[in-house]
Design an enzyme around this catalytic site. Structure first.
Site, PDB file in Angstrom:
ATOM      1  N   GLU A 107      28.271  -3.415 -12.280  1.00  0.00           N
ATOM      2  CA  GLU A 107      27.184  -2.504 -12.630  1.00  0.00           C
ATOM      3  C   GLU A 107      25.856  -3.160 -12.282  1.00  0.00           C
ATOM      4  O   GLU A 107      25.745  -4.394 -12.300  1.00  0.00           O
ATOM      5  CB  GLU A 107      27.223  -2.228 -14.136  1.00  0.00           C
ATOM      6  CG  GLU A 107      27.415  -0.818 -14.604  1.00  0.00           C
ATOM      7  CD  GLU A 107      26.487   0.248 -14.086  1.00  0.00           C
ATOM      8  OE1 GLU A 107      26.001   0.193 -12.944  1.00  0.00           O
ATOM      9  OE2 GLU A 107      26.245   1.185 -14.844  1.00  0.00           O
ATOM     10  N   ASP A 111      22.305  -1.609 -20.409  1.00  0.00           N
ATOM     11  CA  ASP A 111      21.149  -1.287 -21.238  1.00  0.00           C
ATOM     12  C   ASP A 111      21.665  -0.993 -22.652  1.00  0.00           C
ATOM     13  O   ASP A 111      21.925  -1.917 -23.415  1.00  0.00           O
ATOM     14  CB  ASP A 111      20.461  -0.088 -20.561  1.00  0.00           C
ATOM     15  CG  ASP A 111      19.189   0.360 -21.227  1.00  0.00           C
ATOM     16  OD1 ASP A 111      18.579  -0.443 -21.941  1.00  0.00           O
ATOM     17  OD2 ASP A 111      18.782   1.515 -21.030  1.00  0.00           O
ATOM     18  N   LEU A 116      29.178   1.250 -19.791  1.00  0.00           N
ATOM     19  CA  LEU A 116      30.276   0.294 -19.640  1.00  0.00           C
ATOM     20  C   LEU A 116      31.304   0.447 -20.756  1.00  0.00           C
ATOM     21  O   LEU A 116      32.494   0.280 -20.527  1.00  0.00           O
ATOM     22  CB  LEU A 116      29.747  -1.140 -19.593  1.00  0.00           C
ATOM     23  CG  LEU A 116      29.302  -1.622 -18.212  1.00  0.00           C
ATOM     24  CD1 LEU A 116      28.747  -3.044 -18.299  1.00  0.00           C
ATOM     25  CD2 LEU A 116      30.465  -1.586 -17.215  1.00  0.00           C
ATOM     26  N   LYS A 139      19.836  -5.998 -20.414  1.00  0.00           N
ATOM     27  CA  LYS A 139      18.733  -5.794 -21.374  1.00  0.00           C
ATOM     28  C   LYS A 139      19.321  -5.861 -22.768  1.00  0.00           C
ATOM     29  O   LYS A 139      19.561  -4.843 -23.404  1.00  0.00           O
ATOM     30  CB  LYS A 139      18.145  -4.394 -21.183  1.00  0.00           C
ATOM     31  CG  LYS A 139      17.091  -4.259 -20.132  1.00  0.00           C
ATOM     32  CD  LYS A 139      16.400  -2.917 -20.296  1.00  0.00           C
ATOM     33  CE  LYS A 139      16.200  -2.276 -18.957  1.00  0.00           C
ATOM     34  NZ  LYS A 139      15.611  -0.929 -19.064  1.00  0.00           N
TER      35      LYS A 139
END
Ligand code: IMP
Ligand code: MG
Length: 183
Positions: A107, A111, A116, A139
């Protein structure tokens, strides 16, 4: 981007990671993945469109003796700009049966983790021999669900970034560096 009066104006801002830094890190990730993959080989599955560029850089740094195959999935997890739609739907699936294979999901960025999380659950039911994840960017502070990230290029703060496959409303995927978007 032209200001239509409806679309907000985005500007590309400072470089967070240069193409040289990214290239160095991608080489390290490829070496680690290769070292931790059995001789049975590896099916690398990129999530379109964002992961296409990272995946192509990553697999070309893997050693020739590693038995690598690549495939892609396309899912809709986001609207066209930056807000999560909450819904995750498979638009294009992997072309082959993954049962018994070592699968590496690639990926561009993790985030909230919802994308996922969903993909891992779906692919797990197909009984691969192993299922690992590799992201270029993470992140962490934005995570909403716990997801196992096996390989990560860089952790980043909560900023919106583009380049190296990452887009803002479809733009700037082609930038060789990772840059912050100024709103
Ligand atoms: P998650 O489901 O919230 O983990 O979102 C992952 C997806 O959100 C990625 O595949 C990207 O398409 C998108 N995304 C999240 N943050 C960014 C960003 O900073 N730039 C570009 N796309 C992003
Ligand atoms: Mg994406």
């Amino acid at each position: 981007m032209k200001d239509s009066g409806i679309e907000p104006v985005y500007k590309i801002g400072k470089v967070l990671f240069s193409s040289e830094e990214i290239s160095g890190r991608v080489g390290e990730l490829a070496a680690r993945i290769a070292a931790e993959t059995s001789k049975d080989g590896l099916l690398v599955v990129g999530i379109l469109n964002g992961a296409a560029i990272f995946l192509s850089d990553l697999v070309r740094r893997m050693p020739p003796e590693l038995d690598v195959k690549i495939d892609f999935m396309s899912i809709s997890s986001y609207g066209d700009t930056i807000k999560s739609s909450g819904a995750v739907r498979i638009l294009k699936d992997i072309g082959s049966d993954i049962e018994g294979q070592n699968v590496l999901i690639v990926e561009d960025i993790i985030d909230t983790g919802l994308t996922l999380f969903y993909l891992l659950n779906v692919l797990h039911t197909r009984r691969p021999a192993s299922l690992r994840t590799c992201v270029l960017l993470d992140k962490r502070e934005r995570r909403e669900v716990q997801v196992k990230v096996d390989y990560c290029g860089f952790s980043i703060p909560d900023a919106f970034v583009v380049g190296c496959g990452l887009d803002c409303a479809g733009r700037w995927r082609h930038l060789p560096d990772i840059r912050v978007v100024d709103f």
